[in-house]
Design an enzyme around this catalytic site. Structure first.
Site, short mmCIF file in Angstrom:
data_model
loop_
_atom_site.label_atom_id
_atom_site.label_comp_id
_atom_site.label_asym_id
_atom_site.label_seq_id
_atom_site.Cartn_x
_atom_site.Cartn_y
_atom_site.Cartn_z
N ASP A 129 9.31 39.34 -35.57
CA ASP A 129 8.68 40.06 -36.67
C ASP A 129 9.51 41.32 -36.94
O ASP A 129 10.52 41.26 -37.63
CB ASP A 129 7.24 40.37 -36.22
N VAL B 39 0.26 35.04 -38.80
CA VAL B 39 -0.01 33.65 -38.45
C VAL B 39 -0.62 33.52 -37.06
O VAL B 39 -0.43 34.38 -36.20
CB VAL B 39 1.27 32.79 -38.54
N ARG C 167 -4.80 30.84 -30.12
CA ARG C 167 -3.51 30.39 -29.57
C ARG C 167 -3.46 28.87 -29.46
O ARG C 167 -2.41 28.25 -29.55
CB ARG C 167 -3.31 30.96 -28.16
P1 IMP Z 1 8.16 42.12 -32.99
O1 IMP Z 1 8.45 42.93 -31.76
O2 IMP Z 1 7.58 42.98 -34.08
O3 IMP Z 1 9.33 41.29 -33.46
O4 IMP Z 1 6.97 41.18 -32.66
C1 IMP Z 1 7.09 40.16 -31.81
C2 IMP Z 1 5.76 39.76 -31.21
O5 IMP Z 1 4.64 40.19 -31.99
C3 IMP Z 1 5.68 38.28 -31.19
O6 IMP Z 1 6.22 37.77 -30.00
C4 IMP Z 1 4.20 38.02 -31.31
O7 IMP Z 1 3.61 38.03 -30.04
C5 IMP Z 1 3.69 39.17 -32.13
N1 IMP Z 1 3.57 38.79 -33.55
C6 IMP Z 1 4.37 39.15 -34.57
N2 IMP Z 1 3.97 38.61 -35.73
C7 IMP Z 1 2.88 37.87 -35.42
C8 IMP Z 1 2.01 37.02 -36.20
O8 IMP Z 1 2.14 36.83 -37.41
N3 IMP Z 1 1.01 36.42 -35.52
C9 IMP Z 1 0.81 36.56 -34.17
N4 IMP Z 1 1.61 37.34 -33.42
C10 IMP Z 1 2.63 37.98 -34.04
#
Ligand code: IMP
Ligand code: MG
Length: 175
Positions: free
Chosen positions: A101, A151, A163
């Site tokens: 993300d 999502v 989940r």
């Molecule tokens: P980042 O550090 O912002 O890239 O987020 C990574 C983590 O956030 C992922 O491994 C997920 O656990 C959680 N995450 C990010 N987007 C979503 C989503 O749309 N649904 C559920 N979990 C998310």
């Protein structure tokens, strides 16, 4: 507040795509085997499905990091919750993430794991949400690129629920 889940990617499509990813990894790691690192908890389903389709020698380890509170936005601060059980020195590692993300989590993991001297280190993500990226991370194997929607399913949660859904769904709330 009522929650609705609409199917974004159906179960058979998820399964087919993970099969393709496994085929690619089978070819690229044929001579070496692979050490999979599952990032708990979101990646457990992705890891299981992918690992079952690998025909090369596979070892696995688990790690848990946290960057999210109870909501749908990353805090940007990544914390190591559970470390690997074994060293990764001289191993051919693929880190398995459910979704990329902001990129904070993978950025942290890459930095942390590189210091442990693996033979090689690649990143695989079932989903990529590039619109929300704030850190530059290169994902070597991507399942699906999706729009900026929150999502759930296939390991991904909203407040620890959903989940177990076998498909990828978009959650929405009506008030
Ligand atoms: P980042 O550090 O912002 O890239 O987020 C990574 C983590 O956030 C992922 O491994 C997920 O656990 C959680 N995450 C990010 N987007 C979503 C989503 O749309 N649904 C559920 N979990 C998310
Ligand atoms: Mg995750």
């Amino acid at each position: 507040m009522a929650e609705h889940i609409d199917v974004l990617i159906p179960e058979d499509e998820v399964e087919r795509r993970i099969g393709e990813m496994a085929e690619q990894i089978n070819m690229e790691y044929a001579d070496r085997g692979v050490h999979l690192i599952c990032i708990l908890k979101g990646s457990i389903f992705f890891t299981c499905e992918l690992a079952k389709k690998l025909t090369i020698p596979v070892t696995m380890d688990f790690m848990s990091v946290s960057s999210y509170g109870a909501g749908t936005r990353s805090s940007g601060v990544v914390r190591l919750v559970k470390d690997l059980d074994e060293p990764i020195e001289h191993k051919n590692v693929i880190v398995l993430e459910d979704i990329v993300d902001s990129g904070h989590t993978l950025h942290y993991l890459l930095h942390n794991l590189t210091q442990r001297n693996p033979e090689s280190l690649k990143l695989a993500a079932l989903l990529d949400k590039p619109d929300r990226r704030v850190t530059d991370v290169h994902v070597d194997y991507t399942g699906f690129t999706i729009p900026d929607k929150f999502v759930v399913g296939c390991g991904m949660d909203y407040d620890q629920r959903y989940r177990n859904l076998p498909y990828i769904g978009v959650i929405s709330f009506d008030d």
